[in-house]
Design a protein around this motif. Structure first.
Motif, short mmCIF file in Angstrom:
data_model
loop_
_atom_site.label_atom_id
_atom_site.label_comp_id
_atom_site.label_asym_id
_atom_site.label_seq_id
_atom_site.Cartn_x
_atom_site.Cartn_y
_atom_site.Cartn_z
N ASP A 44 4.05 84.36 46.73
CA ASP A 44 2.97 84.42 46.51
C ASP A 44 2.51 82.63 46.34
N CYS A 45 1.67 82.68 46.48
CA CYS A 45 0.30 81.05 46.97
C CYS A 45 0.08 80.16 45.44
N ALA A 46 0.74 79.27 45.46
CA ALA A 46 0.10 78.67 44.11
C ALA A 46 -1.14 78.81 43.47
N GLN A 47 -1.44 79.01 42.26
CA GLN A 47 -2.78 79.26 41.95
C GLN A 47 -3.60 78.00 41.12
N PRO A 48 -5.05 78.89 41.15
CA PRO A 48 -5.38 77.16 41.13
C PRO A 48 -5.60 76.19 39.75
N ALA A 49 -5.36 75.33 39.73
CA ALA A 49 -5.56 74.58 38.68
C ALA A 49 -6.36 74.79 37.87
N ASP A 50 -6.34 74.53 36.30
CA ASP A 50 -6.76 74.47 35.34
C ASP A 50 -7.75 73.91 34.74
N ILE A 51 -8.60 73.39 35.11
CA ILE A 51 -9.62 72.29 34.84
C ILE A 51 -9.81 72.85 33.58
N GLY A 52 -9.69 73.67 32.43
CA GLY A 52 -10.44 73.83 31.16
C GLY A 52 -11.85 73.93 31.17
N LYS A 53 -12.34 73.68 29.60
CA LYS A 53 -13.72 73.56 29.61
C LYS A 53 -14.14 72.00 29.39
N ALA A 54 -13.71 71.71 29.53
CA ALA A 54 -13.86 70.24 28.72
C ALA A 54 -14.30 69.48 30.55
N ALA A 55 -15.01 68.20 30.03
CA ALA A 55 -15.79 67.40 30.94
C ALA A 55 -14.72 66.75 31.47
N LEU A 56 -14.65 67.09 32.72
CA LEU A 56 -13.44 65.85 33.53
C LEU A 56 -13.96 64.67 34.10
N ALA A 57 -12.67 63.58 33.78
CA ALA A 57 -13.07 61.82 34.23
C ALA A 57 -12.81 62.18 36.10
N GLN A 58 -13.60 61.12 36.56
CA GLN A 58 -13.28 61.77 38.10
C GLN A 58 -12.26 61.52 38.23
N GLY A 59 -10.77 60.11 37.57
CA GLY A 59 -9.38 60.54 38.00
C GLY A 59 -8.84 61.76 37.61
N GLN A 60 -9.29 62.61 36.89
CA GLN A 60 -8.68 63.71 36.41
C GLN A 60 -9.06 64.43 37.39
N THR A 61 -9.99 64.66 38.05
CA THR A 61 -10.50 65.36 38.90
C THR A 61 -10.29 65.48 40.47
N GLU A 62 -9.73 63.86 40.25
CA GLU A 62 -9.81 63.74 42.03
C GLU A 62 -8.23 64.50 41.83
N SER A 63 -7.26 64.28 40.59
CA SER A 63 -6.31 64.14 41.04
C SER A 63 -5.83 65.91 40.82
N LEU A 64 -6.29 66.64 40.29
CA LEU A 64 -6.31 68.11 40.82
C LEU A 64 -6.98 68.84 41.78
N TRP A 65 -8.61 67.63 42.36
CA TRP A 65 -8.40 68.10 44.24
C TRP A 65 -7.18 68.08 44.98
N ILE A 66 -6.62 67.26 45.02
CA ILE A 66 -5.62 66.79 45.62
C ILE A 66 -4.03 68.05 45.21
N LYS A 67 -3.90 68.23 44.19
CA LYS A 67 -2.81 68.80 43.62
C LYS A 67 -3.68 70.24 44.56
N ASP A 68 -5.01 70.87 44.34
CA ASP A 68 -5.35 72.28 44.94
C ASP A 68 -5.24 72.11 46.56
N ARG A 69 -5.47 71.13 46.84
CA ARG A 69 -5.78 71.06 48.34
C ARG A 69 -4.68 71.25 49.51
N LYS A 70 -3.26 70.54 48.44
CA LYS A 70 -1.72 70.29 48.64
C LYS A 70 -1.65 71.87 48.39
N ALA A 71 -1.67 72.23 48.04
CA ALA A 71 -1.43 73.87 47.31
C ALA A 71 -1.72 75.10 49.13
N LEU A 72 -3.07 74.44 48.55
CA LEU A 72 -4.07 75.45 50.06
C LEU A 72 -2.99 74.94 50.71
#
Length: 97
Positions: A44-72
């Protein structure tokens, strides 16, 4: 005349079993052995990153986006390789006919 019809019919009925014995039994070809794909291609493919319910900082968003893009990208490559495996196997089976 009636006797000739009966004898003709009897001769035809006797000839029918002789026709069935003239065919030769041909055994069916063995079933083809199908190669199994590599287990790495079927996982199976990796699941998308869980961002939770809290607001994310720009750096956190970019880090999770990069992780998701690599998995995709990895998932797409894996599924393309699996598709190519089955296409090559099916071409090989079609060529054996």
């Amino acid at each position: 005349m009636k006797l000739a019809k009966i004898l003709t019919l009897a001769a035809l009925l006797l000839a029918l079993p002789a026709c069935s014995a003239s065919t030769k039994y041909v055994s069916p070809p063995p079933a083809p052995s199908l190669a199994a794909p590599d287990s790495a291609l079927t996982k199976d493919c990796a699941q998308p990153a869980d961002i939770g319910k809290a607001a994310l900082a720009q750096g956190q968003t970019e880090s999770l986006w990069i992780k998701d893009r690599k998995a995709l990208i990895d998932c797409r490559r894996s599924k393309a390789a699996l598709r190519d495996f089955y296409a090559a196997r099916d071409r090989g089976l079609a060529a054996k006919k």
